[in-house]
Write a protein that holds these residues in place. Structure first.
Motif, PDB file in Angstrom:
ATOM      1  N   TYR A 105     -62.667  59.044 -41.462  1.00  6.74           N
ATOM      2  CA  TYR A 105     -62.779  59.934 -40.306  1.00  6.74           C
ATOM      3  C   TYR A 105     -61.716  61.027 -40.349  1.00  6.74           C
ATOM      4  O   TYR A 105     -61.964  62.167 -39.951  1.00  6.74           O
ATOM      5  N   ASN A 110     -62.389  64.039 -37.789  1.00  4.57           N
ATOM      6  CA  ASN A 110     -62.677  63.353 -36.533  1.00  4.57           C
ATOM      7  C   ASN A 110     -61.478  62.458 -36.195  1.00  4.57           C
ATOM      8  O   ASN A 110     -61.479  61.258 -36.425  1.00  4.57           O
ATOM      9  N   TYR A 111     -60.439  63.080 -35.637  1.00  8.37           N
ATOM     10  CA  TYR A 111     -59.164  62.394 -35.427  1.00  8.37           C
ATOM     11  C   TYR A 111     -59.225  61.351 -34.324  1.00  8.37           C
ATOM     12  O   TYR A 111     -58.526  60.344 -34.385  1.00  8.37           O
ATOM     13  N   LYS A 112     -60.067  61.560 -33.341  1.00  7.37           N
ATOM     14  CA  LYS A 112     -60.200  60.596 -32.253  1.00  7.37           C
ATOM     15  C   LYS A 112     -60.747  59.265 -32.780  1.00  7.37           C
ATOM     16  O   LYS A 112     -60.211  58.198 -32.483  1.00  7.37           O
ATOM     17  N   GLU A 113     -61.815  59.319 -33.581  1.00  9.74           N
ATOM     18  CA  GLU A 113     -62.376  58.102 -34.178  1.00  9.74           C
ATOM     19  C   GLU A 113     -61.398  57.484 -35.171  1.00  9.74           C
ATOM     20  O   GLU A 113     -61.286  56.266 -35.268  1.00  9.74           O
TER      21      GLU A 113
END
Length: 123
Positions: A105, A110-113
């Motif tokens: 990720y 996609n840093y949140k995931e």
């Protein structure tokens, strides 16, 4: 009568050969993986995964994890993420699975995931 017996034998042999197809593909995939042929291993694992019934969740999950690792090693990140998520769905995950998902990720931005999976990996 003889035609029926021959027909029955043919059907039995066909069923035996098709039933072993997924296991044979896994064995071939393991051989390819062992020598570093990850693309060919992924092809075999994908074949085994698709031939495995949903009624065998443990085998399906193990094959998904092997497929995911092969994809990860050849940098097919989106396919690796999908395969890792399938492995998690079939309850074959561990902390390393979530760590790898976090890395994948991160590569995709996609840093949140990624943070979510890193958090799971450390607990």
């Amino acid at each position: 009568m003889r035609k029926r017996i021959v027909g029955l034998y043919i059907v039995m042999i066909a069923l035996l050969l098709t039933g072993c197809g997924a296991d044979q593909a896994v064995k071939k995939g393991d051989k390819f993986f062992a020598v570093g042929e990850y693309f060919d291993a992924a092809t075999q694992y994908r074949k085994a995964y698709s031939q495995t019934s949903n009624k065998e969740p443990k085998a399906k999950g193990e094959r998904a994890m092997k497929l995911a690792e092969s994809y990860r090693r050849i940098n097919y990140n989106s396919k690796a993420i999908t395969a890792f998520r399938n492995g998690i769905r079939y309850k074959q995950d561990d902390s390393l699975t979530h760590f790898y998902l976090g890395q994948l990720y991160m590569k995709g931005g996609n840093y949140k995931e990624a943070a979510k999976h890193y958090q799971i990996a450390t607990t």
